[in-house]
Design a protein around this motif. Structure first.
Motif, PDB file in Angstrom:
ATOM      1  N   MET A 125      -4.102   1.607  -6.101  1.00  0.00           N
ATOM      2  CA  MET A 125      -4.093   0.404  -6.931  1.00  0.00           C
ATOM      3  C   MET A 125      -5.318   0.425  -7.832  1.00  0.00           C
ATOM      4  O   MET A 125      -6.350   1.001  -7.492  1.00  0.00           O
ATOM      5  N   ASN A 126      -5.196  -0.193  -9.004  1.00  0.00           N
ATOM      6  CA  ASN A 126      -6.267  -0.169  -9.981  1.00  0.00           C
ATOM      7  C   ASN A 126      -7.164  -1.395  -9.941  1.00  0.00           C
ATOM      8  O   ASN A 126      -8.273  -1.378 -10.456  1.00  0.00           O
ATOM      9  N   ASP A 127      -6.673  -2.476  -9.349  1.00  0.00           N
ATOM     10  CA  ASP A 127      -7.428  -3.722  -9.297  1.00  0.00           C
ATOM     11  C   ASP A 127      -6.893  -4.536  -8.128  1.00  0.00           C
ATOM     12  O   ASP A 127      -5.786  -4.273  -7.635  1.00  0.00           O
ATOM     13  N   VAL A 128      -7.665  -5.520  -7.708  1.00  0.00           N
ATOM     14  CA  VAL A 128      -7.262  -6.395  -6.608  1.00  0.00           C
ATOM     15  C   VAL A 128      -7.568  -7.831  -7.006  1.00  0.00           C
ATOM     16  O   VAL A 128      -8.704  -8.137  -7.388  1.00  0.00           O
ATOM     17  N   LEU A 129      -6.558  -8.686  -6.935  1.00  0.00           N
ATOM     18  CA  LEU A 129      -6.726 -10.111  -7.199  1.00  0.00           C
ATOM     19  C   LEU A 129      -6.383 -10.887  -5.939  1.00  0.00           C
ATOM     20  O   LEU A 129      -5.424 -10.562  -5.242  1.00  0.00           O
ATOM     21  N   ALA A 130      -7.171 -11.917  -5.668  1.00  0.00           N
ATOM     22  CA  ALA A 130      -6.958 -12.730  -4.473  1.00  0.00           C
ATOM     23  C   ALA A 130      -6.012 -13.883  -4.757  1.00  0.00           C
ATOM     24  O   ALA A 130      -6.003 -14.440  -5.856  1.00  0.00           O
ATOM     25  N   LYS A 131      -5.221 -14.223  -3.743  1.00  0.00           N
ATOM     26  CA  LYS A 131      -4.396 -15.426  -3.798  1.00  0.00           C
ATOM     27  C   LYS A 131      -5.232 -16.583  -3.277  1.00  0.00           C
ATOM     28  O   LYS A 131      -6.051 -16.377  -2.392  1.00  0.00           O
ATOM     29  N   PRO A 132      -5.055 -17.768  -3.773  1.00  0.00           N
ATOM     30  CA  PRO A 132      -4.088 -18.093  -4.816  1.00  0.00           C
ATOM     31  C   PRO A 132      -4.534 -17.505  -6.160  1.00  0.00           C
ATOM     32  O   PRO A 132      -5.708 -17.542  -6.505  1.00  0.00           O
ATOM     33  N   LEU A 167       0.830  -1.203   0.000  1.00  0.00           N
ATOM     34  CA  LEU A 167       0.000   0.000   0.000  1.00  0.00           C
ATOM     35  C   LEU A 167       0.868   1.257   0.000  1.00  0.00           C
ATOM     36  O   LEU A 167       0.639   2.181  -0.787  1.00  0.00           O
ATOM     37  N   GLU A 168       1.862   1.276   0.864  1.00  0.00           N
ATOM     38  CA  GLU A 168       2.751   2.436   0.923  1.00  0.00           C
ATOM     39  C   GLU A 168       3.599   2.550  -0.347  1.00  0.00           C
ATOM     40  O   GLU A 168       3.814   3.666  -0.860  1.00  0.00           O
ATOM     41  N   ALA A 176      -8.996  -0.391   0.843  1.00  0.00           N
ATOM     42  CA  ALA A 176      -7.709   0.203   1.225  1.00  0.00           C
ATOM     43  C   ALA A 176      -6.736   0.166   0.048  1.00  0.00           C
ATOM     44  O   ALA A 176      -6.001   1.129  -0.187  1.00  0.00           O
ATOM     45  N   ALA A 177      -6.737  -0.934  -0.701  1.00  0.00           N
ATOM     46  CA  ALA A 177      -5.850  -1.051  -1.861  1.00  0.00           C
ATOM     47  C   ALA A 177      -6.221  -0.022  -2.927  1.00  0.00           C
ATOM     48  O   ALA A 177      -5.349   0.653  -3.484  1.00  0.00           O
ATOM     49  N   ILE A 227      -1.514  -0.783 -11.448  1.00  0.00           N
ATOM     50  CA  ILE A 227      -1.048  -1.530 -10.280  1.00  0.00           C
ATOM     51  C   ILE A 227      -2.162  -2.434  -9.781  1.00  0.00           C
ATOM     52  O   ILE A 227      -3.265  -1.966  -9.486  1.00  0.00           O
ATOM     53  N   VAL A 228      -1.853  -3.712  -9.716  1.00  0.00           N
ATOM     54  CA  VAL A 228      -2.809  -4.721  -9.288  1.00  0.00           C
ATOM     55  C   VAL A 228      -2.341  -5.316  -7.969  1.00  0.00           C
ATOM     56  O   VAL A 228      -1.236  -5.858  -7.893  1.00  0.00           O
ATOM     57  N   ALA A 229      -3.181  -5.211  -6.950  1.00  0.00           N
ATOM     58  CA  ALA A 229      -2.884  -5.857  -5.674  1.00  0.00           C
ATOM     59  C   ALA A 229      -3.101  -7.356  -5.845  1.00  0.00           C
ATOM     60  O   ALA A 229      -4.111  -7.780  -6.395  1.00  0.00           O
ATOM     61  N   VAL A 230      -2.143  -8.135  -5.398  1.00  0.00           N
ATOM     62  CA  VAL A 230      -2.272  -9.587  -5.378  1.00  0.00           C
ATOM     63  C   VAL A 230      -2.091  -9.973  -3.920  1.00  0.00           C
ATOM     64  O   VAL A 230      -0.994  -9.859  -3.379  1.00  0.00           O
ATOM     65  N   THR A 231      -3.189 -10.391  -3.288  1.00  0.00           N
ATOM     66  CA  THR A 231      -3.145 -10.564  -1.846  1.00  0.00           C
ATOM     67  C   THR A 231      -4.046 -11.687  -1.363  1.00  0.00           C
ATOM     68  O   THR A 231      -5.073 -11.966  -1.977  1.00  0.00           O
ATOM     69  N   ALA A 232      -3.650 -12.309  -0.286  1.00  0.00           N
ATOM     70  CA  ALA A 232      -4.477 -13.330   0.353  1.00  0.00           C
ATOM     71  C   ALA A 232      -5.584 -12.682   1.159  1.00  0.00           C
ATOM     72  O   ALA A 232      -6.570 -13.322   1.503  1.00  0.00           O
ATOM     73  N   PHE A 233      -5.451 -11.413   1.464  1.00  0.00           N
ATOM     74  CA  PHE A 233      -6.435 -10.677   2.244  1.00  0.00           C
ATOM     75  C   PHE A 233      -7.365  -9.957   1.279  1.00  0.00           C
ATOM     76  O   PHE A 233      -6.964  -8.978   0.661  1.00  0.00           O
ATOM     77  N   SER A 234      -8.587 -10.440   1.149  1.00  0.00           N
ATOM     78  CA  SER A 234      -9.462  -9.855   0.130  1.00  0.00           C
ATOM     79  C   SER A 234     -10.833  -9.468   0.681  1.00  0.00           C
ATOM     80  O   SER A 234     -11.828  -9.570  -0.012  1.00  0.00           O
ATOM     81  N   SER A 235     -10.880  -9.004   1.910  1.00  0.00           N
ATOM     82  CA  SER A 235     -12.143  -8.506   2.453  1.00  0.00           C
ATOM     83  C   SER A 235     -12.489  -7.192   1.752  1.00  0.00           C
ATOM     84  O   SER A 235     -11.649  -6.566   1.104  1.00  0.00           O
TER      85      SER A 235
END
Length: 122
Positions: free
Chosen positions: A93-100, A55-56, A87-88, A73-81
């Motif tokens: 960030m422009n998008d958020v993808l969950a892991k896996p 994030l920073e 916050a992303a 910028i795409v967040a790739v994170t296990a935390f996807s609430s």
């Protein structure tokens, strides 16, 4: 950028299959340095990583470039609430993808990035 070697390798394989030649950073500081050096069109950014977190790092990239769409910028994170997704996006960030990470989700995000970032015709 991901601080896990396994996640970096899986991401690399997916991106290469899609025709990309990825570069990787192991922490936020290296991500910032690579962004300045390479000026990439796209960054896949892990959120919880060291020195600084994703994030920073994203906030710093946006402050330095002044551009909201490049790099994409795409967040790739296990935390996807919903709160973490918000916050992303608020960090720039422009998008958020969950892991896996799934290849279909990655490809859909890349298609969206190309559609949004493509220069308009005169």
């Amino acid at each position: 950028m991901d601080d896990s070697a396994v996640n970096r390798r899986l991401c690399e394989l997916m991106l290469r299959r899609l025709g990309y030649g990825p570069e990787f950073a192991v922490d936020g500081q290296e991500a910032l340095e690579r962004q300045q050096l390479l000026d990439p069109d796209l960054i896949l950014m892990d959120v919880p990583m060291p020195r600084p977190d994703g994030l920073e790092a994203t906030r710093r990239i946006r402050a330095a470039t002044g551009r909201p769409l490049r790099p994409w910028i795409v967040a790739v994170t296990a935390f996807s609430s919903a709160e973490e997704r918000q916050a992303a996006l608020q960090a720039g960030m422009n998008d958020v993808l969950a892991k896996p990470l799934k290849a279909e989700a990655l490809q859909a995000s890349l298609v969206a990035a190309h559609a949004r970032c493509r220069p308009s015709s005169p």
